[in-house]
Design a protein around this motif. Sequence first.
Motif, PDB file in Angstrom:
ATOM      1  N   ASP A   1     102.172 -31.907  67.686  1.00  0.00           N
ATOM      2  CA  ASP A   1     102.195 -31.781  69.147  1.00  0.00           C
ATOM      3  C   ASP A   1     101.880 -30.357  69.576  1.00  0.00           C
ATOM      4  OD1 ASP A   1     102.785 -34.445  69.384  1.00  0.00           O
ATOM      5  OD2 ASP A   1     104.900 -34.161  69.881  1.00  0.00           O
TER       6      ASP A   1
ATOM      7  N   SER B   1     100.206 -32.962  79.646  1.00  0.00           N
ATOM      8  CA  SER B   1     101.100 -34.080  79.382  1.00  0.00           C
ATOM      9  C   SER B   1     100.378 -35.417  79.568  1.00  0.00           C
ATOM     10  CB  SER B   1     102.313 -34.008  80.302  1.00  0.00           C
ATOM     11  OG  SER B   1     103.138 -35.131  80.132  1.00  0.00           O
TER      12      SER B   1
ATOM     13  N   ILE C   1     102.424 -36.130  75.637  1.00  0.00           N
ATOM     14  CA  ILE C   1     103.627 -35.345  75.320  1.00  0.00           C
ATOM     15  C   ILE C   1     104.374 -35.090  76.626  1.00  0.00           C
ATOM     16  CG2 ILE C   1     104.480 -33.166  74.359  1.00  0.00           C
ATOM     17  CD1 ILE C   1     101.794 -33.038  72.778  1.00  0.00           C
ATOM     18  N   GLU C   2     105.677 -35.268  76.615  1.00  0.00           N
ATOM     19  CA  GLU C   2     106.466 -35.092  77.835  1.00  0.00           C
ATOM     20  C   GLU C   2     106.397 -33.654  78.343  1.00  0.00           C
ATOM     21  OE1 GLU C   2     110.457 -36.521  77.661  1.00  0.00           O
ATOM     22  OE2 GLU C   2     109.867 -38.353  76.611  1.00  0.00           O
TER      23      GLU C   2
ATOM     24  N   GLU D   1     108.706 -31.853  79.689  1.00  0.00           N
ATOM     25  CA  GLU D   1     109.862 -31.075  79.210  1.00  0.00           C
ATOM     26  C   GLU D   1     109.625 -30.544  77.796  1.00  0.00           C
ATOM     27  OE1 GLU D   1     114.601 -31.709  78.314  1.00  0.00           O
ATOM     28  OE2 GLU D   1     113.610 -33.037  79.735  1.00  0.00           O
ATOM     29  N   THR D   2     108.997 -31.346  76.960  1.00  0.00           N
ATOM     30  CA  THR D   2     108.692 -30.923  75.585  1.00  0.00           C
ATOM     31  C   THR D   2     107.702 -29.763  75.593  1.00  0.00           C
ATOM     32  OG1 THR D   2     109.063 -33.183  74.791  1.00  0.00           O
ATOM     33  CG2 THR D   2     107.838 -31.698  73.337  1.00  0.00           C
ATOM     34  N   ILE D   3     106.675 -29.860  76.424  1.00  0.00           N
ATOM     35  CA  ILE D   3     105.684 -28.778  76.529  1.00  0.00           C
ATOM     36  C   ILE D   3     106.341 -27.513  77.062  1.00  0.00           C
ATOM     37  CG2 ILE D   3     103.541 -28.030  77.646  1.00  0.00           C
ATOM     38  CD1 ILE D   3     102.731 -31.052  77.681  1.00  0.00           C
ATOM     39  N   GLU D   4     107.188 -27.662  78.073  1.00  0.00           N
ATOM     40  CA  GLU D   4     107.893 -26.501  78.626  1.00  0.00           C
ATOM     41  C   GLU D   4     108.789 -25.856  77.577  1.00  0.00           C
ATOM     42  OE1 GLU D   4     109.758 -28.136  82.118  1.00  0.00           O
ATOM     43  OE2 GLU D   4     107.983 -27.754  83.338  1.00  0.00           O
ATOM     44  N   ASN D   5     109.436 -26.667  76.746  1.00  0.00           N
ATOM     45  CA  ASN D   5     110.275 -26.126  75.666  1.00  0.00           C
ATOM     46  C   ASN D   5     109.430 -25.375  74.641  1.00  0.00           C
ATOM     47  OD1 ASN D   5     112.713 -27.026  76.732  1.00  0.00           O
ATOM     48  ND2 ASN D   5     112.627 -28.966  75.637  1.00  0.00           N
ATOM     49  N   MET D   6     108.222 -25.868  74.366  1.00  0.00           N
ATOM     50  CA  MET D   6     107.306 -25.169  73.459  1.00  0.00           C
ATOM     51  C   MET D   6     106.946 -23.796  74.014  1.00  0.00           C
ATOM     52  SD  MET D   6     104.533 -28.080  72.448  1.00  0.00           S
ATOM     53  CE  MET D   6     104.992 -29.659  71.787  1.00  0.00           C
TER      54      MET D   6
ATOM     55  N   SER E   1     110.112 -21.488  73.870  1.00  0.00           N
ATOM     56  CA  SER E   1     110.453 -21.052  72.517  1.00  0.00           C
ATOM     57  C   SER E   1     109.405 -20.138  71.910  1.00  0.00           C
ATOM     58  CB  SER E   1     110.647 -22.269  71.614  1.00  0.00           C
ATOM     59  OG  SER E   1     109.409 -22.924  71.403  1.00  0.00           O
TER      60      SER E   1
END
Length: 103
Positions: A3, A23, A28-29, A31-36, A39
């Motif tokens: 991802d 997204s 890919i959600e 929220e998942t992209i924002e977390n990537m 981080s």
Amino acid sequence: MTDVERVRKFIEKSDSITVEEISDITGIEIETIENMIKSGEVTLNSKMEEKYKQCVKCKKIIYSGRYCQECILDITGQLKTAFMNDRKRIVPDGQDWMRFVRN
């Protein structure tokens, strides 16, 4: 392809792609992209950085201002509680003045 690699690929291809568009294309959600992004797994290009900012308190990605909606509500609640606690300590003495009572 992971991802993270898929998101990086789309960011490299386009200067003005949004997280929502990535997204939609990748599935890919958001929220998942924002977390990537938070981080550091994914780095935004310079044009995207102008559009996306982080909340000062929780580091969530926001599009304007300094705080996300959740942190605004949290801070507002804390201020309201503090104000109400201070207000309980103020006791009118029967005149136009207020006095503080120490516990």
